[in-house]
Design a protein around this motif. Sequence first.
Motif, PDB file in Angstrom:
ATOM      1  N   MET A   1       0.824  -1.213   0.000  1.00 44.69           N
ATOM      2  CA  MET A   1       0.000   0.000   0.000  1.00 44.69           C
ATOM      3  C   MET A   1       0.855   1.259   0.000  1.00 44.69           C
ATOM      4  O   MET A   1       0.546   2.231  -0.694  1.00 44.69           O
ATOM      5  CB  MET A   1      -0.946  -0.011   1.196  1.00 44.69           C
ATOM      6  N   GLN A   2       1.941   1.241   0.757  1.00 48.36           N
ATOM      7  CA  GLN A   2       2.791   2.420   0.858  1.00 48.36           C
ATOM      8  C   GLN A   2       3.710   2.600  -0.347  1.00 48.36           C
ATOM      9  O   GLN A   2       4.484   3.548  -0.396  1.00 48.36           O
ATOM     10  CB  GLN A   2       3.608   2.374   2.145  1.00 48.36           C
ATOM     11  N   SER A   3       3.630   1.695  -1.293  1.00 50.11           N
ATOM     12  CA  SER A   3       4.354   1.933  -2.543  1.00 50.11           C
ATOM     13  C   SER A   3       3.482   2.727  -3.512  1.00 50.11           C
ATOM     14  O   SER A   3       3.981   3.220  -4.518  1.00 50.11           O
ATOM     15  CB  SER A   3       4.811   0.617  -3.166  1.00 50.11           C
ATOM     16  N   ILE A   4       2.195   2.884  -3.197  1.00 47.67           N
ATOM     17  CA  ILE A   4       1.275   3.605  -4.084  1.00 47.67           C
ATOM     18  C   ILE A   4       0.764   4.896  -3.447  1.00 47.67           C
ATOM     19  O   ILE A   4       0.732   5.947  -4.089  1.00 47.67           O
ATOM     20  CB  ILE A   4       0.102   2.691  -4.488  1.00 47.67           C
ATOM     21  N   LEU A   5       0.381   4.865  -2.177  1.00 46.36           N
ATOM     22  CA  LEU A   5      -0.196   6.038  -1.519  1.00 46.36           C
ATOM     23  C   LEU A   5       0.715   7.270  -1.516  1.00 46.36           C
ATOM     24  O   LEU A   5       0.220   8.385  -1.721  1.00 46.36           O
ATOM     25  CB  LEU A   5      -0.627   5.691  -0.091  1.00 46.36           C
ATOM     26  N   PRO A   6       2.024   7.135  -1.296  1.00 46.26           N
ATOM     27  CA  PRO A   6       2.864   8.342  -1.328  1.00 46.26           C
ATOM     28  C   PRO A   6       2.888   9.038  -2.691  1.00 46.26           C
ATOM     29  O   PRO A   6       3.044  10.250  -2.763  1.00 46.26           O
ATOM     30  CB  PRO A   6       4.261   7.827  -0.964  1.00 46.26           C
ATOM     31  N   LEU A   7       2.704   8.276  -3.765  1.00 44.52           N
ATOM     32  CA  LEU A   7       2.669   8.897  -5.088  1.00 44.52           C
ATOM     33  C   LEU A   7       1.437   9.783  -5.240  1.00 44.52           C
ATOM     34  O   LEU A   7       1.496  10.846  -5.864  1.00 44.52           O
ATOM     35  CB  LEU A   7       2.731   7.837  -6.177  1.00 44.52           C
ATOM     36  N   LYS A   8       0.332   9.358  -4.652  1.00 45.59           N
ATOM     37  CA  LYS A   8      -0.880  10.175  -4.665  1.00 45.59           C
ATOM     38  C   LYS A   8      -0.670  11.435  -3.834  1.00 45.59           C
ATOM     39  O   LYS A   8      -1.026  12.537  -4.248  1.00 45.59           O
ATOM     40  CB  LYS A   8      -2.067   9.380  -4.132  1.00 45.59           C
ATOM     41  N   SER A   9      -0.065  11.279  -2.675  1.00 40.59           N
ATOM     42  CA  SER A   9       0.215  12.438  -1.820  1.00 40.59           C
ATOM     43  C   SER A   9       1.196  13.391  -2.503  1.00 40.59           C
ATOM     44  O   SER A   9       1.083  14.607  -2.355  1.00 40.59           O
ATOM     45  CB  SER A   9       0.792  11.984  -0.486  1.00 40.59           C
ATOM     46  N   LEU A  10       2.120  12.839  -3.221  1.00 45.21           N
ATOM     47  CA  LEU A  10       3.084  13.647  -3.959  1.00 45.21           C
ATOM     48  C   LEU A  10       2.373  14.506  -4.998  1.00 45.21           C
ATOM     49  O   LEU A  10       2.648  15.698  -5.134  1.00 45.21           O
ATOM     50  CB  LEU A  10       4.099  12.723  -4.633  1.00 45.21           C
ATOM     51  N   TYR A  11       1.434  13.914  -5.700  1.00 47.10           N
ATOM     52  CA  TYR A  11       0.686  14.651  -6.714  1.00 47.10           C
ATOM     53  C   TYR A  11      -0.161  15.755  -6.079  1.00 47.10           C
ATOM     54  O   TYR A  11      -0.367  16.811  -6.676  1.00 47.10           O
ATOM     55  CB  TYR A  11      -0.210  13.698  -7.516  1.00 47.10           C
ATOM     56  N   GLU A  12      -0.637  15.525  -4.863  1.00 43.02           N
ATOM     57  CA  GLU A  12      -1.492  16.504  -4.185  1.00 43.02           C
ATOM     58  C   GLU A  12      -0.708  17.583  -3.450  1.00 43.02           C
ATOM     59  O   GLU A  12      -1.292  18.559  -2.991  1.00 43.02           O
ATOM     60  CB  GLU A  12      -2.408  15.802  -3.199  1.00 43.02           C
ATOM     61  N   ALA A  13       0.604  17.450  -3.315  1.00 42.53           N
ATOM     62  CA  ALA A  13       1.412  18.436  -2.602  1.00 42.53           C
ATOM     63  C   ALA A  13       1.371  19.772  -3.344  1.00 42.53           C
ATOM     64  O   ALA A  13       1.751  19.858  -4.518  1.00 42.53           O
ATOM     65  CB  ALA A  13       2.838  17.939  -2.451  1.00 42.53           C
ATOM     66  N   LYS A  14       0.915  20.801  -2.660  1.00 44.44           N
ATOM     67  CA  LYS A  14       0.707  22.094  -3.311  1.00 44.44           C
ATOM     68  C   LYS A  14       2.005  22.721  -3.794  1.00 44.44           C
ATOM     69  O   LYS A  14       2.047  23.315  -4.871  1.00 44.44           O
ATOM     70  CB  LYS A  14      -0.040  23.024  -2.358  1.00 44.44           C
ATOM     71  N   VAL A  15       3.060  22.573  -3.019  1.00 39.50           N
ATOM     72  CA  VAL A  15       4.338  23.160  -3.433  1.00 39.50           C
ATOM     73  C   VAL A  15       4.855  22.483  -4.705  1.00 39.50           C
ATOM     74  O   VAL A  15       5.451  23.145  -5.572  1.00 39.50           O
ATOM     75  CB  VAL A  15       5.364  23.113  -2.268  1.00 39.50           C
ATOM     76  N   LEU A  16       4.594  21.200  -4.875  1.00 34.77           N
ATOM     77  CA  LEU A  16       5.011  20.499  -6.095  1.00 34.77           C
ATOM     78  C   LEU A  16       4.117  20.875  -7.270  1.00 34.77           C
ATOM     79  O   LEU A  16       4.588  20.943  -8.412  1.00 34.77           O
ATOM     80  CB  LEU A  16       5.009  18.996  -5.875  1.00 34.77           C
ATOM     81  N   GLN A  17       2.837  21.117  -7.004  1.00 30.63           N
ATOM     82  CA  GLN A  17       1.949  21.545  -8.077  1.00 30.63           C
ATOM     83  C   GLN A  17       2.410  22.872  -8.662  1.00 30.63           C
ATOM     84  O   GLN A  17       2.349  23.084  -9.873  1.00 30.63           O
ATOM     85  CB  GLN A  17       0.510  21.647  -7.582  1.00 30.63           C
ATOM     86  N   ILE A  18       2.901  23.752  -7.800  1.00 33.84           N
ATOM     87  CA  ILE A  18       3.363  25.061  -8.270  1.00 33.84           C
ATOM     88  C   ILE A  18       4.695  24.951  -9.007  1.00 33.84           C
ATOM     89  O   ILE A  18       4.840  25.446 -10.127  1.00 33.84           O
ATOM     90  CB  ILE A  18       3.493  26.042  -7.084  1.00 33.84           C
ATOM     91  N   HIS A  19       5.672  24.306  -8.381  1.00 32.76           N
ATOM     92  CA  HIS A  19       7.038  24.372  -8.907  1.00 32.76           C
ATOM     93  C   HIS A  19       7.407  23.243  -9.863  1.00 32.76           C
ATOM     94  O   HIS A  19       8.313  23.407 -10.673  1.00 32.76           O
ATOM     95  CB  HIS A  19       8.032  24.418  -7.747  1.00 32.76           C
ATOM     96  N   VAL A  20       6.756  22.107  -9.783  1.00 29.94           N
ATOM     97  CA  VAL A  20       7.082  20.994 -10.688  1.00 29.94           C
ATOM     98  C   VAL A  20       6.070  20.917 -11.820  1.00 29.94           C
ATOM     99  O   VAL A  20       6.440  20.776 -12.986  1.00 29.94           O
ATOM    100  CB  VAL A  20       7.158  19.652  -9.920  1.00 29.94           C
ATOM    101  N   LEU A  21       4.777  21.023 -11.477  1.00 28.88           N
ATOM    102  CA  LEU A  21       3.742  20.937 -12.505  1.00 28.88           C
ATOM    103  C   LEU A  21       3.465  22.281 -13.173  1.00 28.88           C
ATOM    104  O   LEU A  21       2.750  22.342 -14.169  1.00 28.88           O
ATOM    105  CB  LEU A  21       2.452  20.367 -11.908  1.00 28.88           C
TER     106      LEU A  21
END
Length: 181
Positions: free
Chosen positions: A123-143
């Motif tokens: 489970m923890q090999s998949i859930l962190p990827l979802k959290s990563l996508y939802e991270a606001k700082v990553l949405q701004i600077h990576v996406l």
Amino acid sequence: MAMNPAITNLALSLGLMQLAKKFDFEDENTLLYVRVAYVLSQLICVGAYYYASIVIKRKNDMKVLKYVEPKAPMQQEPGAMITTTNRDYDLGETSKGVRGVLIGIAIMGFMHLYMKYTQPLFMQSILPLKSLYEAKVLQIHVLGKPASGDLKRPFEQPPSPFAGAAKKDEAPVAVEDKKSK
């Protein structure tokens, strides 16, 4: 309006638990693949936060950000007034993200290596990827999404799914700097 991340995490967890029942974790090959998937997932998370910190430092956004920090859950005192820059605020958010990943690795290491649990590893090999996508700082600077709306600094924490039963948490409040002429 986006769905509450806590609710989507719960739904995804339940789905992953059902999917994990179909795997034979006693098989050494299956266990090896799950371990490799977990390590890759965590490396992707740490790498994404590291990349975001490089982008943040390269942008060097020194715009002043003033906000009132939300009060701690069991304190009566109001939150403190914080004055920082967008760069420092975003670097602090990436630091929180990396800290969360490392704490997750420590907990998962204990559960898997000491207690011999394997299903949470899947489970923890998949859930962190979802959290990563939802991270606001990553949405701004990576996406490359604009820092407006839900992504406006200071970032609001998503409401708890149990917020109706408890006191509503206070979000950080941005303070406009009024300049006199």
